[in-house]
Design an enzyme around this catalytic site. Sequence first.
Site, PDB file in Angstrom:
ATOM      1  N   GLU A  79       0.927  -1.204  -0.120  1.00  0.00           N
ATOM      2  CA  GLU A  79      -0.043  -0.008   0.007  1.00  0.00           C
ATOM      3  C   GLU A  79       0.662   1.272   0.120  1.00  0.00           C
ATOM      4  O   GLU A  79       0.521   2.170   0.559  1.00  0.00           O
ATOM      5  CB  GLU A  79      -1.007  -0.025   1.201  1.00  0.00           C
ATOM      6  CG  GLU A  79      -1.909  -1.177   1.232  1.00  0.00           C
ATOM      7  CD  GLU A  79      -2.689  -1.308   2.522  1.00  0.00           C
ATOM      8  OE1 GLU A  79      -2.653  -0.465   3.181  1.00  0.00           O
ATOM      9  OE2 GLU A  79      -3.733  -2.016   2.513  1.00  0.00           O
ATOM     10  N   GLU A 120      -5.854 -10.842  -1.042  1.00  0.00           N
ATOM     11  CA  GLU A 120      -6.668 -10.950   0.124  1.00  0.00           C
ATOM     12  C   GLU A 120      -8.113 -10.839  -0.326  1.00  0.00           C
ATOM     13  O   GLU A 120      -8.957  -9.756   0.124  1.00  0.00           O
ATOM     14  CB  GLU A 120      -6.219  -9.605   0.760  1.00  0.00           C
ATOM     15  CG  GLU A 120      -4.731  -9.420   0.841  1.00  0.00           C
ATOM     16  CD  GLU A 120      -4.304  -8.048   1.760  1.00  0.00           C
ATOM     17  OE1 GLU A 120      -5.268  -7.460   2.364  1.00  0.00           O
ATOM     18  OE2 GLU A 120      -3.207  -7.882   1.826  1.00  0.00           O
TER      19      GLU A 120
HETATM   20  C1  XIL Z   1      -5.711  -6.545   8.470  1.00  0.00           C
HETATM   21  C2  XIL Z   1      -6.269  -7.705   9.337  1.00  0.00           C
HETATM   22  O1  XIL Z   1      -7.026  -8.789   8.781  1.00  0.00           O
HETATM   23  C3  XIL Z   1      -6.636  -7.401  10.669  1.00  0.00           C
HETATM   24  O2  XIL Z   1      -7.048  -8.226  11.410  1.00  0.00           O
HETATM   25  C4  XIL Z   1      -5.912  -5.916  11.575  1.00  0.00           C
HETATM   26  O3  XIL Z   1      -6.645  -5.703  12.534  1.00  0.00           O
HETATM   27  C5  XIL Z   1      -5.689  -5.029  10.355  1.00  0.00           C
HETATM   28  O4  XIL Z   1      -5.048  -5.734   9.035  1.00  0.00           O
HETATM   29  N1  XIL Z   1      -4.794  -4.711   3.929  1.00  0.00           N
HETATM   30  C6  XIL Z   1      -3.818  -5.489   4.336  1.00  0.00           C
HETATM   31  C7  XIL Z   1      -3.938  -6.664   5.434  1.00  0.00           C
HETATM   32  O5  XIL Z   1      -2.916  -5.679   3.563  1.00  0.00           O
HETATM   33  O6  XIL Z   1      -2.767  -6.699   6.065  1.00  0.00           O
HETATM   34  C8  XIL Z   1      -5.073  -6.017   6.363  1.00  0.00           C
HETATM   35  O7  XIL Z   1      -5.323  -6.962   7.340  1.00  0.00           O
HETATM   36  C9  XIL Z   1      -6.497  -5.808   5.521  1.00  0.00           C
HETATM   37  C10 XIL Z   1      -6.068  -4.545   4.332  1.00  0.00           C
END
Ligand code: XIL
Length: 358
Positions: free
Chosen positions: A148, A255
């Site tokens: 990101e 994701e």
């Molecule tokens: C999220 C997790 O799922 C949560 O448990 C945590 O509190 C915050 O992060 N983008 C990403 C992930 O790259 O690492 C994030 O994961 C969700 C958004």
Amino acid sequence: MRYILFLFALAYLPGRAQQGLKDYYRGYFPVGVAVSARSLTGPDTNLILRQFNSITPENAMKMGPIHPEENRYNWKDADAIVDFCVRHRLRVRGHNLCWHEQTPAWLFKDANGATVTKEVLLQRLKDHITAVVGRYKGKIYAWDVVNEAVADDSTRLLRNSPWYSICGEEFIEKAFEYAHAADPDAQLFYNDYNTERPEKTERVYQLLKHLLAAGVPITGVGLQGHWSIFEPGPAALRTTIHRFAALGLKVQITELDVSVYPWEKQRRQHRPDENDEFTPQLEQRQADQYKQMFAIFREEANGPAAPAHGPLTGVTFWNITDRHTWLDDYPVLGRKNYPLLFDTNGQPKKAFWEVVNF
Ligand code: XIL
């Protein structure tokens, strides 16, 4: 003959009933899931092993959790996840090495509380990456190296995070170089969200093109895939994959979840008058969206069963079942969401059957 057929049915049918996502997609790409260490010893373990052949630690390898103090690493959960995967022969995607969120408190400050210099911060990044990637060398096949870094604000390229304000854009190429030095065989990804929105596709494309031209060791791009029943449409998804493939990059969906609500960025509380039930209409729209997306994934897949030798080499879901998803609290605190293929009882949803019936 009838006897042989009977024996065949006995041997084959229960096998089919046992098939999981990973089996249906065997010739296409690995199917993964993001997990906590705890979920690997709990009630979801069987479902994980039946459905998936790749694992991403949801939080355990992020810099805050794994490197809480400058001279202390907390390997416990990350080790437990990697050990589980070695034992069960699952791939591991490492997530992540450099991000502006979930950073440890010490990272950007010196002993007096002043902001560190670029030299110090890059040295810290190098030490961190060398330790973490080195520890799991040969066990983690791919890393999300930088997560990101592109801004939400479409008028700028990079996010104004402490990484950027202290180091300028250099932290990105450095992170890839350090990771490559620590494990030359690991595949290295740049990972981001909303990558299918045309203006963001364009900015991520510019960044990656620039990195590749500078000789930065980058294997591919991770499209996070925090999508919804409203977006992206099939054209945007195809265009995005093709655009990155044209740079010679691999593409993974890293994701995946399909929210039943429109995208929001601002964090807020759930209002009592807002309905957060999973209605049959929502279930149908979600099944349609998943069906359409996986048809595109198969077209773009890299595996031997795929129609073409496409760029897509993996699809990972972000959490296991609708019983618990990070979207229950994000961005709206306390609003239930239903973004995955298994319901709150761990049973396959309509969307699951659309994904596997092809
Ligand atoms: C999220 C997790 O799922 C949560 O448990 C945590 O509190 C915050 O992060 N983008 C990403 C992930 O790259 O690492 C994030 O994961 C969700 C958004």
